[in-house]
Design a protein around this motif. Structure first.
Motif, short mmCIF file in Angstrom:
data_model
loop_
_atom_site.label_atom_id
_atom_site.label_comp_id
_atom_site.label_asym_id
_atom_site.label_seq_id
_atom_site.Cartn_x
_atom_site.Cartn_y
_atom_site.Cartn_z
N ASP A 235 0.86 -1.18 0.00
CA ASP A 235 0.00 0.00 0.00
C ASP A 235 0.90 1.24 0.00
O ASP A 235 2.12 1.12 0.01
N GLY A 239 -1.40 4.10 3.93
CA GLY A 239 -2.23 2.89 3.98
C GLY A 239 -1.59 1.83 4.87
O GLY A 239 -2.27 1.13 5.61
N ARG A 243 -2.72 -0.79 7.90
CA ARG A 243 -2.64 -2.22 7.59
C ARG A 243 -1.71 -2.98 8.52
O ARG A 243 -2.00 -4.08 8.94
N ARG A 295 -4.93 -0.01 -8.11
CA ARG A 295 -5.23 -1.32 -7.56
C ARG A 295 -5.17 -2.31 -8.73
O ARG A 295 -5.42 -1.93 -9.87
N ASP A 349 -6.85 -6.54 -4.77
CA ASP A 349 -6.40 -5.56 -3.78
C ASP A 349 -4.88 -5.34 -3.84
O ASP A 349 -4.33 -4.54 -3.10
N ARG A 351 -1.41 -3.86 -5.43
CA ARG A 351 -1.16 -2.55 -6.02
C ARG A 351 -0.28 -2.72 -7.26
O ARG A 351 0.52 -3.66 -7.34
#
Ligand SMILES: C[S@@+](CC[C@H](N)C(=O)[O-])C[C@H]1O[C@@H](n2cnc3c(N)ncnc32)[C@H](O)[C@@H]1O
Length: 357
Positions: A235, A239, A243, A295, A349, A351
């Motif tokens: 992320d 983010g 996480r 994403r 999900d 990246r």
């Protein structure tokens, strides 16, 4: 040499030199030619191996990336010698459908750390150049792709102290076993933490990804013009704050399951951490590249994968009405594979960083 040999060598090393940084340990555990998880042993990325990746899940992944390669080829004016470099190409499950989907043939290079993967690539894709070291490659115009590779690049581990400073975790031996101990943080690690982990609360654990930034720099050095595409779990720095919670994201895999502590049986399991895509993008923008972060579900859909899912689904329904049951099943499994690649809480999900110059 067997894996216990690797652990004994690490114990000997820390006895001689004192506690070593975690990134040095991880380098040995993954890449040592005599016992490292990738540096020795069998091919890891396959159904019978230790993890299943997007390209191993479906040929639609590589076929969709062909559209990206095609658009870069056109953007650069169809240059002679346009090169496709896949870093960490594993079994060739990404390159094979990608090359099949193109109606022209780029010069293609697979850069692999694993001798078993290099052998598998030579067998599966005889026309592809296989390399073990980026220093053997000349600069080129084209596209670099790295899927689930950057998460393996060695990380240092830092812990935020109560007073707001940082400590670094090092690997030490308490006798027969390897253990983590805290030590003062190295200056280069501190500089990375200040840039990318300033908001981490006390007690928070952060994987410092200096090696990933250095890797990005090496890829940029290779690329005269074109794009670097990094696909992985991870992320932005912000983010990751949410996480990773307090404990960090370092984990191990073996035979498709989360495995033991990384210090147990070094060389027997994959060691990985969520990629900090802000830090990776920063390494590229500092060198003048343009970066865009997606994403995986959005990136692949923009390249037409969602449309392909709808098309397969229509054809499946038509076959269900009055067609061939085997063809219907084949189309059904294509739809399922694509749904797996786009699943918003799974591969979707992931990246995708696209850095262009
Ligand atoms: C998780 S597997 C992914 C394989 C493939 N990219 C895929 O998605 O199926 C990671 C692969 O990257 C290779 N690898 C790891 N670190 C590497 C590095 N620094 N340079 C080149 N290859 C590397 C490993 O040998 C392994 O084949």
């Amino acid at each position: 040499m067997n894996r216990s040999g690797l652990k004994e060598r690490i114990v000997d090393l820390v006895r001689r030199e004192g506690p070593i940084p975690f990134d040095r340990f991880m380098e040995m555990a993954l890449y040592d030619p005599d016992g490292g998880f990738f540096g020795s042993g069998p091919l890891r990325s396959q159904a019978e191996g230790d993890f299943l990746t997007s390209p191993e899940t479906s040929g639609e992944f590589g076929a969709t990336l062909a559209r990206f390669a095609e658009s870069e080829f056109r953007r650069l004016g169809r240059p002679a010698g346009f090169t496709l470099l896949e870093v960490g190409a594993g079994s060739g499950a990404l390159l094979s459908p990608l090359l099949t989907a193109l109606d022209w043939t780029p010069r293609t290079v697979a850069l692999e750390a694993s001798p078993a993967a290099r052998e598998a690539l030579r067998q599966a894709l005889p026309a592809v150049e296989v390399a073990s070291d980026h220093r053997d490659l000349d600069r080129f115009r084209g596209v670099v792709i790295a899927n689930e590779v950057v998460d393996n690049l060695p990380v240092a581990i830092a812990v935020r102290a109560e007073e707001g400073g940082w400590a670094e975790r090092r690997v030490w031996s308490d006798g027969a076993d390897l253990v983590l101990v805290e030590a003062p943080v190295r200056s280069e690690v501190l500089a990375w933490l200040k840039a990318h982990a300033a908001d981490v609360p006390s007690g928070g654990v952060v994987e410092c990804q200096l090696a990933a930034s250095n890797w990005m720099g090496r890829m940029i050095d290779l690329l005269e013009a074109g794009a670097i595409v990094v696909i992985d779990y991870g992320d932005t720095s912000e983010g990751l704050l949410l996480r990773r919670r307090r404990g960090g994201t370092l984990r191990t895999y073996r035979a498709h399951h989360l495995s033991r502590h990384p210090l147990d049986e070094p060389g027997s399991m994959d060691i990985t951490a969520d990629v900090d895509f802000s830090a990776l993008a920063r390494a590229a923008t500092d060198r003048g590249l343009q970066c865009k972060l997606y994403r995986q579900d959005d990136f692949l859909s923009e390249l037409g994968l969602d449309g392909r899912r709808a098309e397969f689904r229509q054809r499946e329904l038509a076959e269900a009405r009055d067609g061939d049951p085997m063809e219907r099943l084949r189309l059904r499994s294509r739809v399922k594979e694509i749904e797996t690649l786009l699943h918003p809480r799974g591969f979707g999900d992931f990246r995708v960083l696209v850095a262009t110059r």
